[in-house]
Design an enzyme around this catalytic site. Structure first.
Site, PDB file in Angstrom:
ATOM      1  N   MET A 299      -9.874   1.771  -2.962  1.00  0.00           N
ATOM      2  CA  MET A 299      -9.118   2.118  -1.749  1.00  0.00           C
ATOM      3  C   MET A 299      -8.734   3.590  -1.802  1.00  0.00           C
ATOM      4  O   MET A 299      -7.633   3.958  -2.208  1.00  0.00           O
ATOM      5  CB  MET A 299      -7.885   1.231  -1.600  1.00  0.00           C
TER       6      MET A 299
ATOM      7  N   HIS B 286       0.841  -1.200   0.000  1.00  0.00           N
ATOM      8  CA  HIS B 286       0.000   0.000   0.000  1.00  0.00           C
ATOM      9  C   HIS B 286       0.872   1.245   0.000  1.00  0.00           C
ATOM     10  O   HIS B 286       2.017   1.228   0.449  1.00  0.00           O
ATOM     11  CB  HIS B 286      -0.907   0.033   1.233  1.00  0.00           C
TER      12      HIS B 286
ATOM     13  N   HIS C   8      -4.299  -0.091  -5.428  1.00  0.00           N
ATOM     14  CA  HIS C   8      -5.650  -0.587  -5.165  1.00  0.00           C
ATOM     15  C   HIS C   8      -6.734   0.452  -5.439  1.00  0.00           C
ATOM     16  O   HIS C   8      -7.857   0.317  -4.951  1.00  0.00           O
ATOM     17  CB  HIS C   8      -5.739  -1.097  -3.722  1.00  0.00           C
TER      18      HIS C   8
ATOM     19  N   CYS D  78      -4.752   4.688  -2.435  1.00  0.00           N
ATOM     20  CA  CYS D  78      -3.653   3.730  -2.564  1.00  0.00           C
ATOM     21  C   CYS D  78      -3.549   3.407  -4.047  1.00  0.00           C
ATOM     22  O   CYS D  78      -4.495   2.875  -4.638  1.00  0.00           O
ATOM     23  CB  CYS D  78      -3.940   2.471  -1.750  1.00  0.00           C
TER      24      CYS D  78
END
Length: 183
Positions: A124, A76, A119, A116
């Site tokens: 995210m 991440h 993602h 992120c």
């Protein structure tokens, strides 16, 4: 110490204690409004692709609050999507793994949006709102006392007071009556 002095010292003590409590309460309230605290955002908690808090609902903080981002799963980063003019948040674009932490102190009022990068397609992304005052929503599930329960409470209180009144009367004035003998 005489009784007059004892009363005076109790009165002085209570006055001082009340004044001290009021000053402490006011100081605590003022300190709470100034910010400067720390909040924590979990990055990928339990392997989920969210920032917690921040993804479901924005994280609201006061100016001067430090937000500590804690990685709870792997791969991440934090890419700043938008922020208020004059803010200096650069995020943390290097991909990190579980156990990594990153902190930033937010000073400028406004909305900060971030995501992120690996993602983003999974949703995210999150928001931090730096506000002058934290809003607290009204609780939706506060129970209401029905009128019949209020009436029952008043009636019960009256019955208890009447019973105690009668008990006092009989204890104070007696209830021993001499019986006449029928002889």
């Amino acid at each position: 110490m005489t009784d007059g002095n004892a009363d005076m010292s109790r009165r002085a003590f209570l006055t001082t204690a009340a004044g001290t409590a009021a000053v402490a309460g006011a100081t605590g309230a003022a300190a709470g409004q100034e910010g400067g605290g720390t909040e924590q955002v979990m990055v990928g908690p339990g392997g989920s692709l969210v920032f917690e808090p921040g993804t479901e609902e924005p994280l609201q903080i006061l100016p001067g609050t430090t937000v500590e981002f804690v990685w709870d799963s792997d791969n991440h980063n934090i890419v700043v999507d938008s922020q208020p003019e004059g803010a200096n948040w650069e995020g943390h674009e290097t991909i990190e793994n579980t156990g990594f932490t990153y902190s930033h102190t937010f000073e400028t009022l406004g909305t900060y949006e971030y995501y992120c990068e690996p993602h983003l397609s999974a949703g995210m992304e999150a928001t931090i709102e730096v506000v002058e005052e934290i809003s607290t929503p009204e609780p939706a599930n506060v129970p209401q006392v029905p009128d019949s329960a209020k009436t029952l409470g008043v009636a019960t209180t009256f019955a208890m007071v009447a019973t105690l009144g009668l008990a006092f009367f009989f204890m104070k004035y007696g209830g021993d009556y001499e019986l006449e003998d029928d002889e």
